[in-house]
Design an enzyme around this catalytic site. Structure first.
Site, PDB file in Angstrom:
ATOM      1  CG  ASP A  23      -3.068   6.908  -1.416  1.00 60.70           C
ATOM      2  OD1 ASP A  23      -2.856   7.517  -0.549  1.00 60.70           O
ATOM      3  OD2 ASP A  23      -2.763   5.379  -0.644  1.00 60.70           O
TER       4      ASP A  23
ATOM      5  CG  ASN B 249      -1.371  -5.912   2.051  1.00 54.71           C
ATOM      6  OD1 ASN B 249      -0.708  -4.530   1.711  1.00 54.71           O
ATOM      7  ND2 ASN B 249      -3.179  -5.345   2.268  1.00 54.71           N
TER       8      ASN B 249
ATOM      9  CG  HIS C 203      -0.959  -1.734   0.281  1.00 54.60           C
ATOM     10  ND1 HIS C 203      -1.903  -1.755   1.272  1.00 54.60           N
ATOM     11  CD2 HIS C 203      -0.612  -0.550   0.656  1.00 54.60           C
ATOM     12  CE1 HIS C 203      -1.928  -0.938   2.147  1.00 54.60           C
ATOM     13  NE2 HIS C 203      -0.581  -0.068   2.017  1.00 54.60           N
TER      14      HIS C 203
ATOM     15  CD  GLU D  16      -5.542  -3.361   0.665  1.00 49.98           C
ATOM     16  OE1 GLU D  16      -4.107  -3.858   0.767  1.00 49.98           O
ATOM     17  OE2 GLU D  16      -5.874  -3.197   1.523  1.00 49.98           O
TER      18      GLU D  16
HETATM   19  C1  GLP Z   1      -1.003   2.996   3.585  1.00 49.97           C
HETATM   20  C2  GLP Z   1      -1.255   4.031   2.133  1.00 49.97           C
HETATM   21  C3  GLP Z   1       0.239   3.601   1.705  1.00 49.97           C
HETATM   22  C4  GLP Z   1       1.458   3.828   2.925  1.00 49.97           C
HETATM   23  C5  GLP Z   1       1.074   2.605   2.974  1.00 49.97           C
HETATM   24  C6  GLP Z   1       2.385   1.448   4.016  1.00 49.97           C
HETATM   25  O1  GLP Z   1      -2.314   2.579   3.974  1.00 49.97           O
HETATM   26  N1  GLP Z   1      -2.225   3.967   1.873  1.00 49.97           N
HETATM   27  O2  GLP Z   1       0.203   4.933   0.567  1.00 49.97           O
HETATM   28  O3  GLP Z   1       2.031   3.675   2.081  1.00 49.97           O
HETATM   29  O4  GLP Z   1      -0.393   1.934   3.957  1.00 49.97           O
HETATM   30  O5  GLP Z   1       1.897   2.940   5.546  1.00 49.97           O
HETATM   31  P1  GLP Z   1       3.335   2.975   6.713  1.00 49.97           P
HETATM   32  O6  GLP Z   1       4.236   3.606   5.532  1.00 49.97           O
HETATM   33  O7  GLP Z   1       2.743   3.584   7.513  1.00 49.97           O
HETATM   34  O8  GLP Z   1       3.502   1.704   7.304  1.00 49.97           O
END
Ligand code: GLP
Length: 256
Positions: free
Chosen positions: A63, A132, A134, A139
């Site tokens: 992404d 959440n 995702h 989402e």
């Molecule tokens: C982000 C990314 C995801 C990631 C998730 C968790 O927004 N788009 O690919 O896995 O949220 O983030 P973190 O690893 O900082 O907890």
């Protein structure tokens, strides 16, 4: 789904790095799906430390924020350079990250899908987990069959990611993300999660109903998904003893 519980984030990252190394040993020209956020940082440090040879590999990131060019310090293109690509002596031959700045996101997303297909599909897809539930930026309520597309972030994700931007107001509202259907086509999905903040999402993903309310839960339908978590992220799982038992008794032929 195979659920592996390790003592702490460092141990999780070490096991994940072994899976990457194994994938490269199986096929040097593997196609990797890569993730951003804080979760994969330990794994990327391990891959740099072992100077993994990605020189024949292809990568596709999950992404990117809409509106942020590759030189923006919070863009995922920048993240990948400073946290992985720039430190590898043998970086991937081909890297792909969605372009969040194009005038025609719809065509760009279709081209991204076509490029994954042309590369032969993703062999190993790395995934973090949103609080959440995702995956990528899919989402809750995302179609479980979705493809790469423009999405609007939830206020919860904006709040979670505000720490990288300084304030929630600076977090873009829109993103381009691989779809859930795109992710499901990867031959092996590897989900990493650390810390108690992820415990509910981990439990919902692995033991809850398959529902668009927790997009990661669809991975229960994936034929080869590994969920690799630390003790804190495993706290809300019901069958922890069983998962440990399975891992401790893993037959040698399955250790790959
Ligand atoms: C982000 C990314 C995801 C990631 C998730 C968790 O927004 N788009 O690919 O896995 O949220 O983030 P973190 O690893 O900082 O907890």
């Amino acid at each position: 789904m195979e659920i592996i519980i390790q003592r702490n984030p460092a141990a999780v990252s070490a096991v994940a790095a072994r899976l990457f190394r194994h994938q490269l040993a199986e096929r040097a020209a593997s196609v990797f799906g890569l993730a951003t956020g804080s979760t994969p940082l330990g794994l990327y440090r391990e891959l740099i430390a072992m100077q993994a040879d990605f020189s024949q590999a292809t990568t596709f990131n999950l992404d990117e924020y809409a509106g942020l060019g590759p030189d923006h310090p919070q863009s995922y293109a920048h993240f990948m350079r400073v946290n992985l690509f720039d430190h590898l002596t043998r970086p991937p031959a081909r890297t792909h990250i969605p372009d969040g700045t194009g005038a025609d996101p719809r065509s760009h997303c279709a081209e991204y899908e076509a490029a994954i297909h042309a590369a032969g599909g993703i062999d190993l897809q790395l995934l973090g987990l949103g609080t959440n539930g995702h995956i990528g930026f899919n989402e809750p309520s995302s179609s479980l069959a979705s493809r790469t597309r423009l999405k609007t972030l939830t206020p919860k994700t904006i709040e979670d990611n505000a720490r990288f931007f300084g304030s929630a107001a600076d977090v873009p509202r829109h993103v381009i993300t691989m779809g859930i259907g795109t992710i499901l086509e990867a031959r092996h999905c590897l989900v990493l999660a650390f810390g108690e903040a992820k415990a509910q999402a981990v439990a919902a993903m692995a033991e809850g109903p398959i529902t668009a309310s927790c997009p990661a839960s669809v991975l229960q339908m994936h034929p080869h998904c590994t969920l690799l978590v630390d003790e804190a992220a495993a706290e809300a799982l019901q069958r922890v003893d069983y998962y440990r038992w399975v891992y401790d008794n893993k037959p040698a032929w399955q250790l790959k």
